[in-house]
Write a protein that holds these residues in place. Structure first.
Motif, PDB file in Angstrom:
ATOM      1  N   GLY A   1      56.080 -37.888 -37.617  1.00  0.00           N
ATOM      2  CA  GLY A   1      55.347 -36.587 -37.543  1.00  0.00           C
ATOM      3  C   GLY A   1      54.463 -36.337 -36.348  1.00  0.00           C
ATOM      4  O   GLY A   1      54.264 -35.271 -36.158  1.00  0.00           O
ATOM      5  N   THR A   2      54.383 -37.565 -35.427  1.00  0.00           N
ATOM      6  CA  THR A   2      53.225 -37.092 -34.554  1.00  0.00           C
ATOM      7  C   THR A   2      53.571 -36.179 -33.632  1.00  0.00           C
ATOM      8  O   THR A   2      52.756 -35.503 -33.204  1.00  0.00           O
ATOM      9  CB  THR A   2      52.891 -38.507 -33.826  1.00  0.00           C
ATOM     10  OG1 THR A   2      52.318 -39.481 -34.776  1.00  0.00           O
ATOM     11  CG2 THR A   2      51.971 -38.215 -32.599  1.00  0.00           C
ATOM     12  N   GLN A   3      54.972 -36.311 -33.043  1.00  0.00           N
ATOM     13  CA  GLN A   3      55.395 -35.111 -32.191  1.00  0.00           C
ATOM     14  C   GLN A   3      55.129 -33.806 -32.608  1.00  0.00           C
ATOM     15  O   GLN A   3      54.746 -32.743 -31.676  1.00  0.00           O
ATOM     16  CB  GLN A   3      56.778 -35.440 -31.617  1.00  0.00           C
ATOM     17  CG  GLN A   3      58.028 -35.345 -32.498  1.00  0.00           C
ATOM     18  CD  GLN A   3      59.193 -35.798 -31.954  1.00  0.00           C
ATOM     19  OE1 GLN A   3      59.544 -35.020 -30.964  1.00  0.00           O
ATOM     20  NE2 GLN A   3      59.817 -36.616 -32.280  1.00  0.00           N
ATOM     21  N   VAL A   4      55.308 -33.583 -33.950  1.00  0.00           N
ATOM     22  CA  VAL A   4      55.054 -32.169 -34.432  1.00  0.00           C
ATOM     23  C   VAL A   4      53.630 -31.699 -34.381  1.00  0.00           C
ATOM     24  O   VAL A   4      53.295 -30.507 -33.962  1.00  0.00           O
ATOM     25  CB  VAL A   4      55.873 -31.868 -35.738  1.00  0.00           C
ATOM     26  CG1 VAL A   4      55.595 -30.597 -36.279  1.00  0.00           C
ATOM     27  CG2 VAL A   4      57.277 -32.003 -35.725  1.00  0.00           C
TER      28      VAL A   4
ATOM     29  N   ARG B   1      52.772 -30.728 -30.880  1.00  0.00           N
ATOM     30  CA  ARG B   1      53.017 -29.280 -30.624  1.00  0.00           C
ATOM     31  C   ARG B   1      52.010 -28.255 -31.348  1.00  0.00           C
ATOM     32  O   ARG B   1      51.653 -27.081 -30.808  1.00  0.00           O
ATOM     33  CB  ARG B   1      54.636 -29.208 -31.144  1.00  0.00           C
ATOM     34  CG  ARG B   1      55.501 -29.694 -30.253  1.00  0.00           C
ATOM     35  CD  ARG B   1      56.929 -29.132 -30.812  1.00  0.00           C
ATOM     36  NE  ARG B   1      57.928 -30.079 -30.128  1.00  0.00           N
ATOM     37  CZ  ARG B   1      58.569 -29.499 -29.167  1.00  0.00           C
ATOM     38  NH1 ARG B   1      58.270 -28.542 -28.450  1.00  0.00           N
ATOM     39  NH2 ARG B   1      59.742 -30.324 -28.733  1.00  0.00           N
TER      40      ARG B   1
END
Lengths: 301, 301
Positions: free
Chosen positions: B38-41, B44
């Protein structure tokens, strides 16, 4: 038959949109289909009990369809799962998951059973007394299968009033649901059709993502009740479809029409489109019974 | 020095809490530390430009610290990244990522450079003209490193008024910032300390997670400005800490005290605790300058 869309967008997880994952509830089974990053949080949001998931089907090894799998497997372990977990997916999936368990020194306490797929022909990969699951070979940039979930013909339903009036011993009820004639307590033969009703019509669901337009799947999914067919693009970007081996909404609708599907569900939208209603409009020009999937949407059929 | 907490909870991603990931902004660098699912979210959500991330540091190969990495690497590819990406982490990390790229037939167009760590001694793993990064060997169930980020001594600052009054040619300004005396336009020697001010004191940040109480890290992080030290448990569950090789809030505070840290940040809370304020209270009994991390919280030092 109940379908919960956990994610239906292509490429990458975003703040408001999730990559592919669905839960299909069919005759007591909870089948998880694809498992993009963030799927375990989506399962929590939609209050789907982790313990009810016993079979996971992965279409192909692109990240937006399986990067959430290793985390889910790992979370099951942390939650003390004991029940077997079956994973169906392309060859290589076992190596990816077990390599990460090995390097984390974190083996599951439950049985993790991989069913690696390599065939280019449709095959029966799961069966119990109520349901069958077949692969649907698709055409994408890597080896990909869709999945056809079929309820088996169920037992006939007793017409309770008729059965009681006919003076049939309870011990014969099971025979009746199986379609047999029976002899009542007065020694008379009672015809099955006089005291039972037809079984509920078995339903079917076909998941087809990711794939370019592939007409030879039509015989495999003929008369399917519900078809989910990817529609990454609209016709305005149709030049991108064969290049990336994806489909347009119109192509998805053509497949639904040729297969005489009951309802077509669209999804796997490219995030370039702000408004997904255009997908529905485009598909409706070819096939009327179209629905748009959306993250969190639940369909009951 | 700016630290953004993307996730600070242990074990599994949940609806409201994320596994470990942080972004440290230091002298123009954006260092990503750990990368749970979930890091990429989260990146963002917190409007951190993907293109600014050039170095990713992974402490260890437990899922809650790196299951988001393969997705981030893949998203960078889909977004057309061209800049090199350096990944520092335990041996095995390269195999995990490249296996998945191979099976997805999706190689990055940018250079992906792995720096696999195997040493049990602290080592310098990154250096530019402004910053150094050292490993901090930790004690956990698998091979684990913390990371020490240190700004280098900067140049002296010009006292513009004094420099102009002293009639020094602009060509000598650079020499002045480097600490040299110079000769002015009248031929007089101008002492450096008369026309410059001390450089900004270099700052340092130590990230220590996951680890059990390990006193021999103290000399490595002595006088660190900010110490993030995991505190999975409270003392009431202290029996679990050595067993799982994690720390309590009190133990984290003891390390901070012995190391004479400026500020202690707590995190990696077990989700069994409803109220994390107890962590702060417990640590404060040993060490005063304690802050709680929270997903989305930004610290500027």
């Amino acid at each position: 038959m109940k379908l919960t869309i956990l994610g239906c967008y292509s490429a990458t997880p975003r703040i408001l949109t999730n990559p592919t994952s669905q839960v299909l509830e069919m005759r007591g089974n909870m089948f998880l289909i694809d498992c993009g990053e963030g799927t375990q949080v989506q399962l929590r949001k939609h209050k789907i009990k982790f313990s009810r998931i016993k079979h996971i089907f992965i279409s192909h090894l692109h990240g937006d369809h399986f990067f959430g799998l290793v985390g889910l497997v790992s979370t099951f372990r942390l939650l003390g799962r004991e029940a077997d977990l079956h994973i169906y997916g392309p060859k290589g999936i076992k190596e990816i998951i077990t390599l990460q368990m090995k390097l984390a020194d974190s083996w599951t306490n439950y049985n993790l059973i991989f069913h690696e797929l390599t065939s280019n022909d449709s095959e029966l990969i799961y069966e119990d007394d109520k349901v069958e699951v077949y692969t649907i070979p698709l055409e994408h940039r890597v080896y990909t299968n869709g999945f056809l979930f079929k309820e088996k013909e169920g037992n006939r339903k007793l017409d309770i009033n008729a059965v009681e009036e006919a003076n049939i011993d309870v011990a014969y009820y099971r025979k009746l649901t199986q379609g047999f004639d029976v002899v009542n307590e007065n020694g008379e033969t009672i015809k099955n059709e006089d005291v039972t009703k037809d079984a509920v019509k078995p339903k079917s669901y076909a998941f087809c993502s990711d794939t370019m337009y592939k007409e030879d799947i039509v015989p495999l999914i003929e008369n399917v009740d519900v078809l989910y067919h990817e529609s990454t693009f609209l016709e305005t970007q149709s030049h991108l479809a064969p290049k990336t081996k994806h489909s347009t909404a119109k192509e998805a609708a053509s497949i639904a029409k040729k297969a005489n599907a009951g309802t077509l569900l669209l999804g796997h939208y490219s995030t370039r489109y702000k408004d997904v209603n255009c997908f529905k409009e485009e598909a409706k020009e070819v096939f009327q019974a179209v629905e748009l999937t959306q993250d969190g949407k639940v369909f009951e059929f």
